[in-house]
Write a protein that holds these residues in place. Structure first.
Motif, PDB file in Angstrom:
ATOM      1  N   GLU A 196     113.249 -12.507  60.071  1.00 26.32           N
ATOM      2  CA  GLU A 196     113.697 -11.203  59.573  1.00 26.32           C
ATOM      3  C   GLU A 196     113.818 -10.204  60.723  1.00 26.32           C
ATOM      4  O   GLU A 196     114.804  -9.445  60.806  1.00 26.32           O
ATOM      5  N   ALA A 197     112.829 -10.205  61.621  1.00 18.90           N
ATOM      6  CA  ALA A 197     112.867  -9.282  62.761  1.00 18.90           C
ATOM      7  C   ALA A 197     114.048  -9.595  63.671  1.00 18.90           C
ATOM      8  O   ALA A 197     114.747  -8.688  64.154  1.00 18.90           O
ATOM      9  N   TYR A 198     114.299 -10.875  63.913  1.00 19.37           N
ATOM     10  CA  TYR A 198     115.392 -11.248  64.816  1.00 19.37           C
ATOM     11  C   TYR A 198     116.757 -10.927  64.218  1.00 19.37           C
ATOM     12  O   TYR A 198     117.680 -10.526  64.932  1.00 19.37           O
ATOM     13  N   GLU A 199     116.898 -11.095  62.895  1.00 19.48           N
ATOM     14  CA  GLU A 199     118.198 -10.819  62.290  1.00 19.48           C
ATOM     15  C   GLU A 199     118.588  -9.351  62.473  1.00 19.48           C
ATOM     16  O   GLU A 199     119.764  -9.015  62.623  1.00 19.48           O
ATOM     17  N   VAL A 200     117.582  -8.479  62.493  1.00 17.67           N
ATOM     18  CA  VAL A 200     117.857  -7.058  62.683  1.00 17.67           C
ATOM     19  C   VAL A 200     118.018  -6.717  64.154  1.00 17.67           C
ATOM     20  O   VAL A 200     119.013  -6.128  64.591  1.00 17.67           O
ATOM     21  N   LEU A 201     117.027  -7.108  64.968  1.00 15.48           N
ATOM     22  CA  LEU A 201     117.058  -6.726  66.390  1.00 15.48           C
ATOM     23  C   LEU A 201     118.084  -7.519  67.186  1.00 15.48           C
ATOM     24  O   LEU A 201     118.501  -7.087  68.261  1.00 15.48           O
ATOM     25  N   GLY A 202     118.494  -8.655  66.666  1.00 19.34           N
ATOM     26  CA  GLY A 202     119.508  -9.449  67.362  1.00 19.34           C
ATOM     27  C   GLY A 202     120.923  -8.991  67.072  1.00 19.34           C
ATOM     28  O   GLY A 202     121.887  -9.520  67.642  1.00 19.34           O
ATOM     29  N   ARG A 259     120.245  -3.061  64.664  1.00 22.42           N
ATOM     30  CA  ARG A 259     119.167  -2.576  65.527  1.00 22.42           C
ATOM     31  C   ARG A 259     119.255  -1.062  65.709  1.00 22.42           C
ATOM     32  O   ARG A 259     118.232  -0.370  65.710  1.00 22.42           O
ATOM     33  N   ALA A 260     120.483  -0.544  65.845  1.00 18.46           N
ATOM     34  CA  ALA A 260     120.674   0.910  66.010  1.00 18.46           C
ATOM     35  C   ALA A 260     120.187   1.649  64.762  1.00 18.46           C
ATOM     36  O   ALA A 260     119.523   2.697  64.859  1.00 18.46           O
ATOM     37  N   ARG A 261     120.511   1.119  63.570  1.00 18.86           N
ATOM     38  CA  ARG A 261     120.050   1.766  62.347  1.00 18.86           C
ATOM     39  C   ARG A 261     118.536   1.691  62.228  1.00 18.86           C
ATOM     40  O   ARG A 261     117.892   2.636  61.782  1.00 18.86           O
ATOM     41  N   TYR A 262     117.990   0.553  62.660  1.00 18.15           N
ATOM     42  CA  TYR A 262     116.530   0.400  62.588  1.00 18.15           C
ATOM     43  C   TYR A 262     115.828   1.368  63.538  1.00 18.15           C
ATOM     44  O   TYR A 262     114.810   1.975  63.185  1.00 18.15           O
ATOM     45  N   ASN A 263     116.381   1.516  64.767  1.00 18.99           N
ATOM     46  CA  ASN A 263     115.775   2.436  65.734  1.00 18.99           C
ATOM     47  C   ASN A 263     115.788   3.879  65.221  1.00 18.99           C
ATOM     48  O   ASN A 263     114.891   4.663  65.535  1.00 18.99           O
TER      49      ASN A 263
END
Length: 381
Positions: free
Chosen positions: A53-59, A64-68
């Motif tokens: 799950e973490a990689y699908e977002v940060l990758g 990743r921009a939305r998460y940041n």
């Protein structure tokens, strides 16, 4: 609801980590918590899903921009295939990141059907019969079973030495084929390679391409004290060999305890029928009784009644789990002789008179009756 961990913390990278560093960190975690390496470990499965799950977002740069900017709320519904911010099924992970697992040499293609993988061998079951005294004290036994072992000729590959398996032409090595039916596309297991992704054309002559051969083996089994019929012992890693280096299965040994001529088992208790005479029951006596250690003396108190149960604490079967041992139950049986001599009869008739008990009169013997029948009453003998 449990609070989700920060995705950077999950992967163990800084917030300014590059794409290659994030990918490398995820591969490391995925390899560590891969289900094929942690079979039966639910905690490892949870961490495997969390890392995916973490990689699908940060990758993904956009996610990743939305998460940041917005944290988990910014990517809610974006991670995983269930739309809820996470992978609910391990199969979804392999569908999304299957290409990353191809270099692991593990079961990434297992869920997608592509390629052969290490698999655990089948578990086996056998039966072991022991007697009651062996069950009471515990014992060491040897069982002989037939199980499939890795073929030494081909080292389990199934291919003839010097050759190797070829990629399946029918499915292109994927192990599955896609068929179109109108507007629908149906994915099924490849009928040519049966989902393996590879075809063995030159099969090993010793195992006929199976990678395993059946062999008879003898194994020592330690039977703990107190086992009972129906209990099963598990010998880890003593089942059939796995495929392509996979772990062995287990061997399950079902226990059967033979009936004993003197003892009847009732759970942890042992029941023994003990015959005593009338005089022993009335006057009391010290009698010899059987026990697990052999035999011993036990005092019968005066006035013991027929059918009375005498308990000897701890004289039964031990508890295989370490609890208190069962009891030895002595079921008293009054033994009435079928024949007695003249002196015994006289004493018993005297006793009957003292007790004012009605008893059968004295009976003539068979030969006395014959004599009375053939000799007239008025004829002198």
């Amino acid at each position: 609801m449990a609070t989700k961990r920060d995705y950077y913390e999950v992967l163990g990278v800084s917030r300014d980590a590059g794409g290659d560093e994030i990918k490398k960190a995820y591969k490391k975690l995925a390899l560590k918590y891969h289900p094929d390496r942690n079979q039966g470990d639910e905690e490892a499965v949870t961490k495997f899903k969390e890392a995916a799950e973490a990689y699908e977002v940060l990758g993904n740069d956009e996610k990743r921009a939305r998460y940041n900017r917005f944290g988990h709320q910014g990517v809610q519904g974006a991670a995983g295939r269930g739309g809820g911010g996470g992978f609910n099924d391990i199969n979804d992970i392999f569908d999304v990141f299957g290409d990353l697992f191809d270099g692991f040499g593990m079961g990434g293609g297992r869920r997608r059907g592509g390629g052969r993988r290490p698999t655990q061998g089948d578990s086996l079951k056998t039966r072991l019969e022991i007697d009651l005294l062996e069950a009471a004290k515990g014992c060491e036994k040897t069982v002989e079973i037939r199980r499939k072992e890795t073929c030494n000729t081909c080292d389990g590959s199934g291919a003839k030495p010097g050759s190797s398996a070829d990629s399946c032409d029918y499915c292109g090595g994927h192990g599955q084929v896609v068929q179109s039916q109108g507007f629908f596309r149906v994915q099924t297991t490849c009928p040519a390679c049966k989902g393996e992704g590879k075809i063995i054309r030159d099969k090993c002559s010793d195992c006929s391409g199976a990678g395993k051969v059946a062999e008879s083996v003898k194994l020592d089994v330690r039977v703990p004290a107190g086992v009972d019929t129906g209990m099963t012992l598990r010998l880890s890693d003593e089942g059939e060999a796995g495929s392509l280096g996979g772990p062995r299965g287990d061997l399950y040994v079902e226990i059967s305890v033979r009936e004993h001529p003197l003892f009847h088992r009732d759970g942890p208790d042992l029941i023994c029928e003990v015959p005593i005479s009338y005089t022993q029951a009335v006057l009391g006596a010290e009698i010899e009784i059987p026990c697990l250690e052999g035999k011993t003396q036990h005092y019968i108190y005066p006035g013991t009644q027929p059918g009375e149960v005498i308990r000897i604490r701890g004289g039964g079967m031990p508890d295989p789990r370490g609890g208190r041992a069962g009891d030895l139950q002595l079921h008293v049986i009054l033994e009435v002789p079928k024949k007695i001599d003249a002196a015994q009869e006289a004493l018993l008739r005297d006793l009957a008179e003292l007790e004012h008990a009605a008893v059968s009169p004295h009976r003539s013997s068979f030969f006395d009756k014959l004599k009375e029948w053939f000799v007239p009453a008025d004829e002198p003998e």
